[in-house]
Design an enzyme around this catalytic site. Structure first.
Site: not given
Length: 470
Positions: A82, A157, A181
């Site tokens: 990420k 996210s 997330s």
């Protein structure tokens, strides 16, 4: 370039095949790079692709195997990282243009551990600015699209990593979970997302920089995978004490877990005040039936003080975000969608205005945690929705305080796990009537990942498998 070849679907089987010499790590990497070239332009899940570096890392693994040595439990397994997790050859942007050149000096501990275990980074996973939203979009890289239906949100996210795993561009994804997330994108993409217990997996603080209290207490790093076993394998590599993370620990707390815990699951079917969507309810029913067939005692429960936990999580989070994401402190504004989300969410959340209110909210957390702990002595696991609704369209969490409030209300059970630091596992339960994956989450006691993963395997074995997206 080596032509793409069939490779085992799971990370565990890829690693076993590479270690046995049945397939080379380079062939595995080339197959995944080919998928990235074919799929990523349509979904925009990976922001950067490390083709040459991945090939070089794979060649090193193949040399280790040829020399008769063991390259590690994740030998040759491609994984994504990420945009807010440090990787030395790529900027840690947090999805924000102001960090476009922020290349870190060292890998994050979990990246270092994955690489030492033989895993190969193949790219960066997209995310919203600083992980604030429940959708994945930013001004720097653009929007990640849901691979099942582009008119549905990919969640956030960690949306880029979830979509990369779902489409076969990576076998594992490294993300984090401050308010769902990992679990919400897993639900959206039809993959497995594991939010570990607070402190089990390191999330390093930047040396010399302060860290918001909510980020310390609510956010953890964790894996995205296509199977529960793969998530467990990644957890085993990433977990453990780390000098850079003062919250991290090695030894589990003395709570019921593993073989000594009662095999009992409490079902939370509806969010208080709002019934679950029929497809959501059907997914929960399939998961509960799978657990019963596997010998689990499944009982209805009410999650203790659930609304209170969700409200406190939201107000504390928004209070800290207003401080840490102030454009004056950052040096330049957030992106357009992140600015709108922060405005809408804080308007609905009523951030704390005094130190006394803020302190009293944290004090109340201990009382709620005690109620949950007492319940989980007798009922170690809770089963319920990730979201009470189906994933709506892109930007569903924007548009004013009412959409922001609805997006948060759907996730009460999800954010309660963050508020209390509890481990939670999201996994798919087949397709819904709308053609999208359905899914559930299991929430365990602190440091109760063993029993959590056991129950997850039982659910996984008893529900319909999703069709492959690659």
């Amino acid at each position: 370039m080596t032509p793409p070849i069939p490779v085992p679907a799971s990370a565990a089987s890829i690693a076993a095949a590479v270690r046995a010499g049945d397939v080379s790590a380079l062939e595995v990497v080339e197959a995944h790079l080919d998928r990235i070239a074919r799929r990523n332009p349509d979904v925009n899940a990976l922001t950067v692709v490390f083709a040459d570096r991945a090939r070089a890392a794979a060649a090193e693994i193949d040399a280790t195997v040829a020399a008769g040595s063991d390259p590690g439990p994740l030998a040759g397994v491609p994984f994504s990282v990420k945009e807010n997790i440090d990787l030395t050859w790529s900027a840690t942007t947090n999805g924000w243009g102001g960090n476009a050149g922020a290349v870190p000096a060292q890998d994050a501990t979990i990246v270092r551990r994955m690489r030492r275990a033989g895993a190969v980074p193949v790219g960066r996973g997209n995310m919203p600015d600083f992980g604030m939203r429940w959708d994945t979009d930013n001004d720097l890289f653009g929007r990640t699209l849901n691979p099942w239906h582009s008119d549905r949100s990919a969640g956030g996210s960690s949306g880029g990593d979830a979509v990369a795993v779902a489409t076969g561009m990576s076998s594992l994804g490294l993300g984090n979970d401050f308010g769902g997330s990992l679990r919400l994108p897993a639900y959206a993409a039809g993959v497995v997302g594991l939010r570990p217990s607070q402190g089990r997996v390191p999330r390093a603080a930047v040396r010399g920089q302060s860290v918001a209290l909510t980020l310390q207490q609510f956010s953890v790093n964790g894996p995205l995978a296509r199977t529960v076993d793969d998530a467990a394998l990644a957890l085993g590599v990433m977990e453990g004490w780390d000098a850079d993370d003062p919250v991290s620990a090695s030894a589990p707390a003395p709570v019921p877990s593993g073989a000594g815990a009662p095999r009992r699951v409490g079902v939370v079917r509806d969010a208080p005040g709002a019934g679950a969507d029929p497809d959501v309810a059907a997914g929960i029913a399939r998961a509960a039936a799978s657990l019963v067939r596997d010998g689990w005692d499944v009982v209805p429960v009410d999650a203790p003080r659930l609304e209170e936990a969700a409200v406190l999580w939201r107000r504390l989070s928004c209070t800290d975000m207003l401080i840490s994401l102030d454009p004056a402190a950052l040096g330049q504004p957030l992106g357009r969608s992140a600015t709108a989300f922060l405005r809408d969410s804080t308007a609905a959340a009523r951030p704390y205005e005094t130190a006394r209110e803020y302190a009293e909210a944290w004090a109340q957390r201990a009382a709620i945690a005690a109620d949950w702990r007492r319940l989980q002595v007798e009922v170690p696991l809770l089963l319920g929705p990730v979201s009470a609704s189906r994933l709506r369209g892109p930007d569903y969490d924007l548009g004013g305080s009412e959409p922001a409030d609805r997006a948060w209300r759907d996730l009460w059970l999800t954010v309660a796990a963050n508020f209390l630091g509890l481990p939670a596992l999201a996994l798919p339960t087949g397709l819904g009537e709308d053609g999208m994956p359905t899914g559930v989450q299991l929430i365990g006691p602190l440091w109760g990942e063993d029993i959590l993963l056991d129950a997850g395997r039982a659910v996984e074995a008893g529900v319909p498998r999703l069709p492959a997206l690659f």
